[in-house]
Design a protein around this motif. Structure first.
Motif, PDB file in Angstrom:
ATOM      1  N   ALA A   5       0.786  -0.893  -0.189  1.00 43.87           N
ATOM      2  CA  ALA A   5       0.428   0.007   0.317  1.00 43.87           C
ATOM      3  C   ALA A   5       0.592   0.932   0.063  1.00 43.87           C
ATOM      4  CB  ALA A   5      -0.833  -0.208   1.270  1.00 43.87           C
ATOM      5  N   LEU A   6       0.721   2.440  -1.173  1.00 50.00           N
ATOM      6  CA  LEU A   6       1.155   3.535  -1.182  1.00 50.00           C
ATOM      7  C   LEU A   6      -0.179   4.610  -0.581  1.00 50.00           C
ATOM      8  CD1 LEU A   6       3.312   3.663  -4.224  1.00 50.00           C
ATOM      9  CD2 LEU A   6       4.318   3.947  -1.682  1.00 50.00           C
ATOM     10  N   ILE A   7       0.380   5.020   0.624  1.00 50.99           N
ATOM     11  CA  ILE A   7      -0.229   6.514   1.070  1.00 50.99           C
ATOM     12  C   ILE A   7      -0.025   7.280   0.203  1.00 50.99           C
ATOM     13  CG2 ILE A   7      -1.117   7.464   3.241  1.00 50.99           C
ATOM     14  CD1 ILE A   7       0.593   3.932   3.541  1.00 50.99           C
ATOM     15  N   VAL A   8      -0.266   8.122  -0.155  1.00 48.94           N
ATOM     16  CA  VAL A   8      -0.077   9.672  -0.901  1.00 48.94           C
ATOM     17  C   VAL A   8      -0.352  10.698  -0.537  1.00 48.94           C
ATOM     18  CG1 VAL A   8       0.149  10.527  -3.310  1.00 48.94           C
ATOM     19  CG2 VAL A   8       0.348   7.634  -2.573  1.00 48.94           C
ATOM     20  N   ASP A   9       0.284  11.657  -0.159  1.00 52.24           N
ATOM     21  CA  ASP A   9      -0.735  13.102   0.322  1.00 52.24           C
ATOM     22  C   ASP A   9      -0.289  13.621  -0.802  1.00 52.24           C
ATOM     23  OD1 ASP A   9      -0.692  15.494   1.962  1.00 52.24           O
ATOM     24  OD2 ASP A   9       0.664  15.401   2.847  1.00 52.24           O
ATOM     25  N   LEU A  10      -1.683  14.404  -1.442  1.00 49.42           N
ATOM     26  CA  LEU A  10      -1.796  15.308  -2.871  1.00 49.42           C
ATOM     27  C   LEU A  10      -0.984  16.843  -2.005  1.00 49.42           C
ATOM     28  CD1 LEU A  10      -4.989  13.458  -4.285  1.00 49.42           C
ATOM     29  CD2 LEU A  10      -2.255  12.799  -4.325  1.00 49.42           C
ATOM     30  N   ASP A  25      -8.675  16.161  -9.733  1.00 55.94           N
ATOM     31  CA  ASP A  25      -8.822  17.784 -10.253  1.00 55.94           C
ATOM     32  C   ASP A  25      -7.969  18.528 -10.454  1.00 55.94           C
ATOM     33  OD1 ASP A  25      -9.323  18.701  -7.937  1.00 55.94           O
ATOM     34  OD2 ASP A  25     -11.206  18.569  -7.597  1.00 55.94           O
ATOM     35  N   ALA A  26      -8.381  19.928 -10.759  1.00 51.03           N
ATOM     36  CA  ALA A  26      -7.087  20.050 -11.282  1.00 51.03           C
ATOM     37  C   ALA A  26      -6.716  21.120 -10.552  1.00 51.03           C
ATOM     38  CB  ALA A  26      -8.406  21.939 -12.576  1.00 51.03           C
ATOM     39  N   LYS A  27      -7.926  21.238  -9.329  1.00 54.33           N
ATOM     40  CA  LYS A  27      -6.450  21.700  -7.960  1.00 54.33           C
ATOM     41  C   LYS A  27      -6.118  20.391  -7.087  1.00 54.33           C
ATOM     42  CE  LYS A  27      -9.818  25.136  -7.257  1.00 54.33           C
ATOM     43  NZ  LYS A  27     -11.560  25.754  -6.163  1.00 54.33           N
ATOM     44  N   GLY A  28      -6.129  19.509  -7.988  1.00 53.62           N
ATOM     45  CA  GLY A  28      -4.839  18.563  -7.191  1.00 53.62           C
ATOM     46  C   GLY A  28      -6.213  17.490  -5.825  1.00 53.62           C
ATOM     47  N   VAL A  29      -7.458  17.872  -5.992  1.00 54.78           N
ATOM     48  CA  VAL A  29      -7.963  16.611  -5.282  1.00 54.78           C
ATOM     49  C   VAL A  29      -8.500  15.803  -5.564  1.00 54.78           C
ATOM     50  CG1 VAL A  29     -10.192  16.970  -3.506  1.00 54.78           C
ATOM     51  CG2 VAL A  29      -9.046  19.443  -4.217  1.00 54.78           C
ATOM     52  N   ALA A  30      -8.481  14.667  -5.146  1.00 55.62           N
ATOM     53  CA  ALA A  30      -9.017  12.855  -5.419  1.00 55.62           C
ATOM     54  C   ALA A  30     -10.638  12.953  -5.197  1.00 55.62           C
ATOM     55  CB  ALA A  30      -7.750  12.458  -5.090  1.00 55.62           C
ATOM     56  N   GLY A  53     -16.982   3.268   5.223  1.00 57.05           N
ATOM     57  CA  GLY A  53     -16.206   2.038   6.025  1.00 57.05           C
ATOM     58  C   GLY A  53     -16.301   1.385   6.091  1.00 57.05           C
ATOM     59  N   ARG A  54     -17.225   0.709   5.222  1.00 59.37           N
ATOM     60  CA  ARG A  54     -18.261  -0.897   5.636  1.00 59.37           C
ATOM     61  C   ARG A  54     -17.615  -1.003   4.099  1.00 59.37           C
ATOM     62  NH1 ARG A  54     -20.215  -1.484  10.403  1.00 59.37           N
ATOM     63  NH2 ARG A  54     -20.521  -0.224  11.332  1.00 59.37           N
ATOM     64  N   VAL A  55     -16.783  -2.638   4.194  1.00 60.31           N
ATOM     65  CA  VAL A  55     -17.237  -3.522   2.622  1.00 60.31           C
ATOM     66  C   VAL A  55     -18.878  -3.409   2.544  1.00 60.31           C
ATOM     67  CG1 VAL A  55     -16.419  -5.980   2.178  1.00 60.31           C
ATOM     68  CG2 VAL A  55     -15.496  -4.944   3.423  1.00 60.31           C
ATOM     69  N   ALA A 102      -6.202  -1.523  -5.882  1.00 57.50           N
ATOM     70  CA  ALA A 102      -6.974  -0.657  -5.657  1.00 57.50           C
ATOM     71  C   ALA A 102      -7.161   0.549  -5.247  1.00 57.50           C
ATOM     72  CB  ALA A 102      -7.918  -1.851  -3.752  1.00 57.50           C
ATOM     73  N   VAL A 103      -7.680   1.370  -5.118  1.00 55.72           N
ATOM     74  CA  VAL A 103      -7.701   2.560  -4.705  1.00 55.72           C
ATOM     75  C   VAL A 103      -8.532   3.324  -4.031  1.00 55.72           C
ATOM     76  CG1 VAL A 103      -9.009   3.995  -6.522  1.00 55.72           C
ATOM     77  CG2 VAL A 103      -6.523   5.319  -5.443  1.00 55.72           C
ATOM     78  N   ARG A 104      -8.076   3.658  -2.571  1.00 51.24           N
ATOM     79  CA  ARG A 104      -8.692   4.619  -2.076  1.00 51.24           C
ATOM     80  C   ARG A 104      -8.209   5.826  -1.283  1.00 51.24           C
ATOM     81  NH1 ARG A 104      -7.678   6.970   3.906  1.00 51.24           N
ATOM     82  NH2 ARG A 104      -9.513   7.139   4.304  1.00 51.24           N
ATOM     83  N   VAL A 105      -9.647   7.124  -1.246  1.00 53.99           N
ATOM     84  CA  VAL A 105      -9.656   8.218  -0.987  1.00 53.99           C
ATOM     85  C   VAL A 105     -10.128   8.821   0.439  1.00 53.99           C
ATOM     86  CG1 VAL A 105     -10.195  10.448  -2.230  1.00 53.99           C
ATOM     87  CG2 VAL A 105      -9.519   8.796  -3.946  1.00 53.99           C
ATOM     88  N   SER A 106      -9.217   9.598   0.458  1.00 54.02           N
ATOM     89  CA  SER A 106     -10.020  10.035   2.344  1.00 54.02           C
ATOM     90  C   SER A 106     -11.130  10.671   1.791  1.00 54.02           C
ATOM     91  CB  SER A 106      -9.046  10.564   2.585  1.00 54.02           C
ATOM     92  OG  SER A 106      -8.529  11.772   2.387  1.00 54.02           O
ATOM     93  N   LYS A 107     -11.972  11.137   2.824  1.00 51.53           N
ATOM     94  CA  LYS A 107     -13.340  11.790   3.002  1.00 51.53           C
ATOM     95  C   LYS A 107     -12.579  13.589   2.031  1.00 51.53           C
ATOM     96  CE  LYS A 107     -16.332   9.893   6.012  1.00 51.53           C
ATOM     97  NZ  LYS A 107     -16.904   9.816   7.739  1.00 51.53           N
ATOM     98  N   ASP A 108     -11.635  13.841   2.147  1.00 52.91           N
ATOM     99  CA  ASP A 108     -10.762  15.435   1.972  1.00 52.91           C
ATOM    100  C   ASP A 108     -10.781  15.521   0.446  1.00 52.91           C
ATOM    101  OD1 ASP A 108      -8.794  14.267   2.649  1.00 52.91           O
ATOM    102  OD2 ASP A 108      -8.485  16.395   4.395  1.00 52.91           O
ATOM    103  N   GLY A 109     -10.508  13.946   0.346  1.00 55.25           N
ATOM    104  CA  GLY A 109      -9.150  14.094  -1.209  1.00 55.25           C
ATOM    105  C   GLY A 109      -8.558  14.246  -1.478  1.00 55.25           C
ATOM    106  N   ASN A 110      -7.352  14.154  -0.337  1.00 53.29           N
ATOM    107  CA  ASN A 110      -6.170  14.828   0.164  1.00 53.29           C
ATOM    108  C   ASN A 110      -5.475  13.753   0.685  1.00 53.29           C
ATOM    109  OD1 ASN A 110      -6.860  17.749  -0.326  1.00 53.29           O
ATOM    110  ND2 ASN A 110      -7.265  17.829   1.851  1.00 53.29           N
ATOM    111  N   THR A 111      -6.295  12.695   0.459  1.00 51.69           N
ATOM    112  CA  THR A 111      -5.217  11.111   0.545  1.00 51.69           C
ATOM    113  C   THR A 111      -5.747  10.612  -0.553  1.00 51.69           C
ATOM    114  OG1 THR A 111      -4.501  12.354   2.797  1.00 51.69           O
ATOM    115  CG2 THR A 111      -4.035   9.733   2.562  1.00 51.69           C
TER     116      THR A 111
END
Length: 207
Positions: free
Chosen positions: A50-55, A123-128, A157-159, A175-184
């Motif tokens: 897993a790569l945790i990426v801070d956008l 998006d163009a602002k870097g939000v996923a 948060g649930r399968v 697979a890919v997961r995105v945080s609620k704020d779209g920054n991770t």
């Protein structure tokens, strides 16, 4: 690699649990500033990455494959583009040898959206964000990078119930997961079809 850039390649909504399952071993490293890597081995045997990426970290971004480079292997593409990490792409038509569903690189849409599939996008602002299959579609004009995928593994948060009911068997997964704020963004893979890793079910990936 010295670059902090990341290539993204598959879109399946997934949360990789922070808790370590019983009889699993975790090794954490930081291959690049703004990027954390988890290598998890289980008794299956299975090997997860897993790569945790801070956008929001300077110099870190997601880069999907442009149409002109779509025939490269994942590893060769990562080498040529000097990427910190790479995972394989989403749906693909074997007969016609073309991408299935949305594919966007640097704002250029080179494969059209399919509402039966979901997609991951930046998006163009870097939000996923992730759009699930058959959900209302946002405007594609502001998408900078994007790629299709199916199914939705985790919701709120649930399968998802359909994954829990599906006997998918073991195999190589991404697979890919995105945080609620779209920054991770978390990019997850599970090796399969080899002695050291027999792969995982979709339920296991979701868990």
């Amino acid at each position: 690699m010295t670059s902090s850039h990341i290539i993204l390649a598959v879109v399946v909504a997934c949360i990789f649990s922070a808790a370590t399952p019983a009889l699993a071993q975790d090794v954490w490293t930081s291959p690049n500033s703004g990027v954390t890597h988890l290598h998890r081995t289980t008794v299956a045997p299975a090997e997860f990455h897993a790569l945790i990426v801070d956008l929001h970290h300077p110099g870190v971004r997601i880069r999907t494959t442009p149409q002109s480079e779509r025939w490269k292997t994942t590893s060769q593409y990562a080498i040529d583009a000097k990427l910190a990490g790479a995972i394989n792409a989403g749906p693909w038509f074997l007969i016609s040898q073309r991408a299935k569903g949305l594919a966007v690189s640097d704002g250029e849409i080179w494969s059209v959206d399919d509402e039966q599939l979901g997609f991951f996008a930046v998006d163009a602002k870097g939000v996923a964000s992730i759009v699930a299959p058959r959900e209302p579609r946002p405007s594609l004009r502001n998408i900078s990078e994007g790629v299709a995928g199916i199914p939705l593994l985790v919701d709120a948060g649930r399968v998802t119930p359909q994954i829990l009911q599906l006997n998918s068997g073991r195999g190589a997964r991404a697979a890919v997961r995105v945080s609620k704020d779209g920054n991770t963004v978390i990019l997850v893979t599970d090796d399969g079809r080899q002695a050291s890793s027999v792969g995982a079910s979709l339920d296991e990936v979701g868990q």
